[in-house]
Motif scaffolding. Structure first.
Motif: not given
Length: 442
Positions: A123-148
């Motif tokens: 299975k090869v994901p090509l266009v899944n815009l919802d998951m793209v933004y979810a990935r960006k949110g997860a990256r930012l959440q990682q930054e949250v815990y760094k600041y915490k």
């Protein structure tokens, strides 16, 4: 006499900061504030928990690599059927069909047919815009815990400074009481001598003895408080071995005043954590919105089919693209989007509340520092005046010109002023450390 006793009882009550514990002969090690901060930031369990949370968020972000990376799976199936359609399908998959298999009687009653299939699926994901933004949110959440994690270290460091300062005060309190005990014992000795000469009454001796007993009791409690404060510091440093040592500290002195930089910092680590959490919430809101959009993915499969368990005879493949557009989801997608949007609004309000509260806390703390500074100066003057008053009354007492009650009251007043000065210095130092936390920058 009654007023003097009430004064002494109030002093003794102020000494009882914790439940008294008997102190055995224990090892005493000197420790500096820098050493405390160093150990606390390494060993404290709150920091270790914050570090684990940061690592969990990093692992969660790693999971979102599935947005771009292909997925490969291998499966093995063993099947048996007497269904005519499926049985004939097995023959086609295995490539074993012959003219005899087209006999109507055989087609209608194939008996038991077996198929053993091995499949490699891609299975090869090509266009899944919802998951793209979810990935960006997860990256930012990682930054949250760094600041915490950074703020947890800053706050635990403040707690270490506070605990160390409180331990300094317990030693200062003990020193004051030891000096007080020397004074009241001298007064008792003088009163005893005067009584033997018939110059004072027995009640004067008793009053002096009461004062000695009261100070001795308070001194014993102060010694216990040193043990209690040491154990509290030991717990904060999260040492694994059983607490047996009593820490020795530097002398309690007023720390330097903060003259510059008393402004709110928008880059304080907890503020940065909240700001980043807001951005992460916005990404999740966009992810929920993009769930309404179509998705495009590629897929492929390579198969082996055989009529025996260990066979890999017939090979076949299947590949293609899929366009999926979920038009109706029973309000599931719309509900998620509304929830994400409301969550973003909530985080925005929490951020504004934190900023406003921090600014008010800074203003309040600055005013408290000024109040404590004024209190320290007044207490310093009061200590000098009380010391001079006691000196004058002691001289007059030795000359028989002052009574015992006046002398004991003056001594109690000097002890009170010394304790008040030490308390003001302790409060000033802790408040100053708290202000440093409030204006810290990441």
């Amino acid at each position: 006499v009654n007023m003097n006793r009430r004064t002494l009882n109030l002093i003794a009550l102020g000494f009882v900061l914790m439940n008294p514990i008997a102190i055995d002969a224990q090892q005493q090690n000197h420790i500096s504030m820098d050493s405390v901060i160093d150990v606390v930031t390494k060993n404290n369990s709150n920091i270790q928990i914050a570090e684990l949370e940061r690592r969990i968020s990093a692992a969660n972000y790693k999971q979102t690599d599935a947005v771009f990376l292909p997925q490969v799976s291998v499966s093995y199936n063993a099947m048996v059927t007497n269904n005519p359609l499926n049985a004939f399908g097995f023959l086609l998959q295995q490539g074993d069909e012959s003219s005899q298999h087209f006999d109507p009687a055989k087609l209608n009653n194939p008996g038991s047919a077996h198929n053993f299939g091995t499949s490699i699926d891609l299975k090869v994901p090509l266009v899944n815009l919802d998951m793209v933004y979810a990935r960006k949110g997860a990256r930012l959440q990682q930054e949250v815990y760094k600041y915490k994690l950074a703020y947890t270290k800053d706050y635990v460091s403040f707690e270490g400074k506070k605990a160390y300062t409180q331990l300094q005060f317990t030693y200062q309190l003990r020193d004051i009481l030891q000096a007080t005990l020397v004074d009241v014992r001298q007064i008792l000795q003088s009163v005893t001598n005067f009584h033997k000469q018939g110059l004072v009454q027995q009640s004067d001796v008793l009053n002096a003895q009461v004062q000695v007993n009261t100070v001795e009791s308070a001194l014993s409690k102060a010694e216990s408080n040193i043990q209690n404060a040491s154990e509290g510091l030991h717990l904060l440093m999260d040492k694994s071995e059983e607490c047996k040592e009593v820490y020795l500290t530097d002398s309690l002195t007023q720390v330097m005043e903060i003259h510059d930089g008393i402004v709110f910092s928008p880059t304080r680590s907890d503020i940065m954590a909240m700001k980043t959490a807001l951005e992460a919430s916005k990404m999740m809101e966009k992810s929920s919105y993009m769930a309404f959009m179509p998705k495009v993915n590629a897929f492929g499969s390579y198969q082996f089919n055989s009529n025996n368990m260990s066979g890999f005879n017939k090979k076949s493949y299947l590949a293609g693209l899929s366009l999926t557009w979920n038009l109706l989801s029973g309000n599931q997608n719309s509900g998620k989007y509304k929830s994400a949007r409301i969550t973003t609004e909530k985080v925005q309000k929490e951020l504004k509340q934190l900023v406003d509260k921090s600014q008010l806390e800074i203003n309040k703390t600055v005013r408290e520092l000024k109040d404590y500074q004024l209190e320290i100066k007044k207490n310093q003057t009061s200590v000098s005046q009380a010391d001079e008053a006691l000196r004058i009354l002691t001289n007059r007492f030795n000359e028989g010109l002052a009574n015992t009650t006046d002398c004991l009251t003056a001594q109690a007043q000097l002890s009170q002023q010394r304790i008040a000065l030490a308390q003001a210095v302790m409060a000033y130092n802790i408040t100053k450390y708290y202000l440093e936390l409030l204006i810290s920058k990441y």
